[in-house]
Scaffold this active site. Structure first.
Site, PDB file in Angstrom:
ATOM      1  N   ASP A   1      -3.200  -2.469  -1.776  1.00 58.56           N
ATOM      2  CA  ASP A   1      -1.837  -2.325  -2.288  1.00 58.56           C
ATOM      3  C   ASP A   1      -1.154  -3.696  -2.298  1.00 58.56           C
ATOM      4  OD1 ASP A   1       0.272   0.380  -2.332  1.00 58.56           O
ATOM      5  OD2 ASP A   1       1.113  -1.641  -2.366  1.00 58.56           O
ATOM      6  N   ILE A   2      -0.442  -3.966  -3.372  1.00 56.26           N
ATOM      7  CA  ILE A   2       0.209  -5.274  -3.530  1.00 56.26           C
ATOM      8  C   ILE A   2       1.383  -5.449  -2.555  1.00 56.26           C
ATOM      9  CG2 ILE A   2       1.961  -4.734  -5.290  1.00 56.26           C
ATOM     10  CD1 ILE A   2       0.837  -7.151  -6.892  1.00 56.26           C
TER      11      ILE A   2
ATOM     12  N   ASN B   1       1.616  10.565  -2.861  1.00 51.26           N
ATOM     13  CA  ASN B   1       2.979  10.847  -3.309  1.00 51.26           C
ATOM     14  C   ASN B   1       2.910  11.495  -4.688  1.00 51.26           C
ATOM     15  OD1 ASN B   1       3.906   9.587  -0.977  1.00 51.26           O
ATOM     16  ND2 ASN B   1       4.031   7.594  -1.965  1.00 51.26           N
TER      17      ASN B   1
ATOM     18  N   GLY C   1       8.368  10.732  -4.121  1.00 60.18           N
ATOM     19  CA  GLY C   1       8.379   9.287  -3.951  1.00 60.18           C
ATOM     20  C   GLY C   1       7.336   8.553  -4.773  1.00 60.18           C
ATOM     21  N   GLN C   2       6.762   9.228  -5.769  1.00 56.74           N
ATOM     22  CA  GLN C   2       5.753   8.552  -6.594  1.00 56.74           C
ATOM     23  C   GLN C   2       6.415   7.543  -7.521  1.00 56.74           C
ATOM     24  OE1 GLN C   2       3.238  11.241  -8.822  1.00 56.74           O
ATOM     25  NE2 GLN C   2       1.882   9.599  -9.517  1.00 56.74           N
TER      26      GLN C   2
ATOM     27  N   HIS D   1      -3.062   8.380  -7.165  1.00 50.25           N
ATOM     28  CA  HIS D   1      -3.676   7.478  -6.198  1.00 50.25           C
ATOM     29  C   HIS D   1      -3.549   8.047  -4.800  1.00 50.25           C
ATOM     30  CE1 HIS D   1       0.502   6.259  -7.033  1.00 50.25           C
ATOM     31  NE2 HIS D   1       0.590   5.953  -5.756  1.00 50.25           N
TER      32      HIS D   1
ATOM     33  N   HIS E   1      -3.224   6.819  -1.032  1.00 47.17           N
ATOM     34  CA  HIS E   1      -2.981   5.691  -0.127  1.00 47.17           C
ATOM     35  C   HIS E   1      -3.810   5.882   1.143  1.00 47.17           C
ATOM     36  CE1 HIS E   1       0.746   4.047  -2.028  1.00 47.17           C
ATOM     37  NE2 HIS E   1       0.941   5.299  -2.396  1.00 47.17           N
TER      38      HIS E   1
HETATM   39  P1  5GP Z   1       3.550   5.379  -5.003  1.00 48.62           P
HETATM   40  O1  5GP Z   1       4.954   5.278  -4.488  1.00 48.62           O
HETATM   41  O2  5GP Z   1       3.525   5.635  -6.494  1.00 48.62           O
HETATM   42  O3  5GP Z   1       2.700   6.335  -4.229  1.00 48.62           O
HETATM   43  O4  5GP Z   1       2.904   3.981  -4.716  1.00 48.62           O
HETATM   44  C1  5GP Z   1       2.572   3.047  -5.682  1.00 48.62           C
HETATM   45  C2  5GP Z   1       2.002   1.870  -4.950  1.00 48.62           C
HETATM   46  O5  5GP Z   1       1.438   1.001  -5.886  1.00 48.62           O
HETATM   47  C3  5GP Z   1       3.034   1.075  -4.157  1.00 48.62           C
HETATM   48  O6  5GP Z   1       2.667   1.084  -2.778  1.00 48.62           O
HETATM   49  C4  5GP Z   1       2.975  -0.317  -4.770  1.00 48.62           C
HETATM   50  O7  5GP Z   1       3.068  -1.323  -3.805  1.00 48.62           O
HETATM   51  C5  5GP Z   1       1.626  -0.319  -5.456  1.00 48.62           C
HETATM   52  N1  5GP Z   1       1.561  -1.147  -6.639  1.00 48.62           N
HETATM   53  C6  5GP Z   1       2.445  -1.162  -7.677  1.00 48.62           C
HETATM   54  N2  5GP Z   1       2.057  -2.036  -8.613  1.00 48.62           N
HETATM   55  C7  5GP Z   1       0.897  -2.578  -8.162  1.00 48.62           C
HETATM   56  C8  5GP Z   1       0.000  -3.558  -8.700  1.00 48.62           C
HETATM   57  O8  5GP Z   1       0.195  -4.105  -9.772  1.00 48.62           O
HETATM   58  N3  5GP Z   1      -1.085  -3.882  -7.957  1.00 48.62           N
HETATM   59  C9  5GP Z   1      -1.347  -3.281  -6.757  1.00 48.62           C
HETATM   60  N4  5GP Z   1      -2.456  -3.668  -6.113  1.00 48.62           N
HETATM   61  N5  5GP Z   1      -0.529  -2.361  -6.216  1.00 48.62           N
HETATM   62  C10 5GP Z   1       0.586  -2.017  -6.920  1.00 48.62           C
END
Ligand code: 5GP
Ligand code: ZN
Length: 107
Positions: free
Chosen positions: A30-31, A86, A92-93, A99, A101
């Site tokens: 994760d970034i 999420n 919170g998505q 994906h 986590h």
């Molecule tokens: P969500 O809230 O949708 O479950 O989480 C999305 C996740 O994707 C976040 O933790 C965010 O840091 C990660 N993320 C968003 N854009 C990028 C990206 O371009 N590269 C990577 N490696 N992670 C990303």
């Protein structure tokens, strides 16, 4: 999905710190990690969220979940780890490509 950031990672159009890849699944860090180790598993084929999955996704969902502990161990999470999926705005998505986590602290 041309405007999906995770599809772009699958296609190699934007970089990611990948830790695993096969025909169906990609895993990368994760970034913006919320723990010392934080990676995600995604299906290579786009699906918006867990709420958009059907019987045709059972195999890839099973693959992601069974890969999670293997990759977690490889990343140093031998003592255990947390998982999260999420789903939807209310869940919170932020990225609407399914994906899983996986995150935690190394021993
Ligand atoms: P969500 O809230 O949708 O479950 O989480 C999305 C996740 O994707 C976040 O933790 C965010 O840091 C990660 N993320 C968003 N854009 C990028 C990206 O371009 N590269 C990577 N490696 N992670 C990303
Ligand atoms: Zn996508």
């Amino acid at each position: 999905m041309t405007d999906c950031i995770f599809c772009k990672i699958v296609a190699g159009q934007i970089p990611a710190n990948k830790i695993y890849e096969d025909d169906d699944v990609l895993a990368f860090h994760d970034i913006r990690p919320i723990a010392p180790v934080h990676f995600m598993l995604i299906p290579k084929q786009h699906v918006d969220s867990l709420a958009h999955c059907g019987p045709e996704h059972e195999a890839v969902l099973g693959k992601m979940l069974t890969l999670a502990p293997k990759l977690a161990r490889e990343q140093g999470l031998e003592a255990g780890f947390k998982t999260g999926i999420n789903t939807g705005r209310g869940g919170g998505q932020e990225v609407f490509h399914l994906h899983v986590h996986v995150f935690g602290h190394k021993n």
